[in-house]
Design an enzyme around this catalytic site. Sequence first.
Site, PDB file in Angstrom:
ATOM      1  N   MET A 249      -2.115  -0.913   0.942  1.00 28.63           N
ATOM      2  CA  MET A 249      -3.118  -1.507   0.050  1.00 28.63           C
ATOM      3  C   MET A 249      -4.539  -1.128   0.439  1.00 28.63           C
ATOM      4  O   MET A 249      -5.408  -1.032  -0.426  1.00 28.63           O
ATOM      5  CB  MET A 249      -2.980  -3.039   0.034  1.00 28.63           C
ATOM      6  CG  MET A 249      -1.847  -3.573  -0.815  1.00 28.63           C
ATOM      7  SD  MET A 249      -1.912  -3.146  -2.580  1.00 28.63           S
ATOM      8  CE  MET A 249      -3.426  -3.968  -3.110  1.00 28.63           C
TER       9      MET A 249
ATOM     10  N   MET B   3       5.045  -0.553  -0.405  1.00 29.61           N
ATOM     11  CA  MET B   3       3.676  -0.758   0.053  1.00 29.61           C
ATOM     12  C   MET B   3       3.551  -2.022   0.887  1.00 29.61           C
ATOM     13  O   MET B   3       4.200  -3.026   0.608  1.00 29.61           O
ATOM     14  CB  MET B   3       2.755  -0.877  -1.160  1.00 29.61           C
ATOM     15  CG  MET B   3       1.334  -1.231  -0.798  1.00 29.61           C
ATOM     16  SD  MET B   3       0.240  -1.357  -2.220  1.00 29.61           S
ATOM     17  CE  MET B   3       0.232   0.285  -2.863  1.00 29.61           C
ATOM     18  N   CYS B   4       2.693  -1.949   1.920  1.00 28.89           N
ATOM     19  CA  CYS B   4       2.249  -3.144   2.636  1.00 28.89           C
ATOM     20  C   CYS B   4       0.739  -3.026   2.795  1.00 28.89           C
ATOM     21  O   CYS B   4       0.084  -2.413   1.969  1.00 28.89           O
ATOM     22  CB  CYS B   4       2.995  -3.326   3.965  1.00 28.89           C
ATOM     23  SG  CYS B   4       2.673  -2.045   5.185  1.00 28.89           S
ATOM     24  N   ARG B   5       0.171  -3.576   3.849  1.00 29.01           N
ATOM     25  CA  ARG B   5      -1.295  -3.520   4.015  1.00 29.01           C
ATOM     26  C   ARG B   5      -1.749  -2.127   4.466  1.00 29.01           C
ATOM     27  O   ARG B   5      -2.673  -1.563   3.906  1.00 29.01           O
ATOM     28  CB  ARG B   5      -1.751  -4.585   5.010  1.00 29.01           C
ATOM     29  CG  ARG B   5      -3.258  -4.658   5.159  1.00 29.01           C
ATOM     30  CD  ARG B   5      -3.683  -5.870   5.990  1.00 29.01           C
ATOM     31  NE  ARG B   5      -5.120  -6.042   5.966  1.00 29.01           N
ATOM     32  CZ  ARG B   5      -5.947  -5.490   6.857  1.00 29.01           C
ATOM     33  NH1 ARG B   5      -5.486  -4.749   7.826  1.00 29.01           N
ATOM     34  NH2 ARG B   5      -7.240  -5.702   6.758  1.00 29.01           N
TER      35      ARG B   5
ATOM     36  N   GLY C 219       0.870   0.301   6.022  1.00 27.37           N
ATOM     37  CA  GLY C 219       1.980   1.249   6.025  1.00 27.37           C
ATOM     38  C   GLY C 219       3.067   1.027   7.056  1.00 27.37           C
ATOM     39  O   GLY C 219       4.087   1.696   7.014  1.00 27.37           O
TER      40      GLY C 219
END
Length: 114
Positions: A93, A65-67, A69
């Site tokens: 996220m 996961m990041c902010r 994708g």
Amino acid sequence: MNFASMPSVDVASVPADGLVLDVRETDEWAAGHVEGAMHVPMSNFVARFGEVTEAVSDGRRAYVMCRVGGRSAQVTQYLVQQGVDAVNIEGGMLAWDGAGRPMVADGDAPAFVL
């Protein structure tokens, strides 16, 4: 491998006990993250790759996961190339928060996506 063929899941498909691998930077993590997630910033990822392989050594799948994708897609691609069972969390996220999945923050402030 291109991103279109990359294994990915939506936030609803991430099990509560799944290994969430958060590759955002430290300030983003501090603002809000998945409780119990493993934090390995993309900027340190190659140096800390051993920690990740240890966490998945029992055959666990890594949910990356990041902010939104993009960074997690790159890390997922790298992990898959190394033979790790990894999937990108679509929407990151922002999607997690939007779906009402639980988040925690460092300190006493309410969690939010930075």
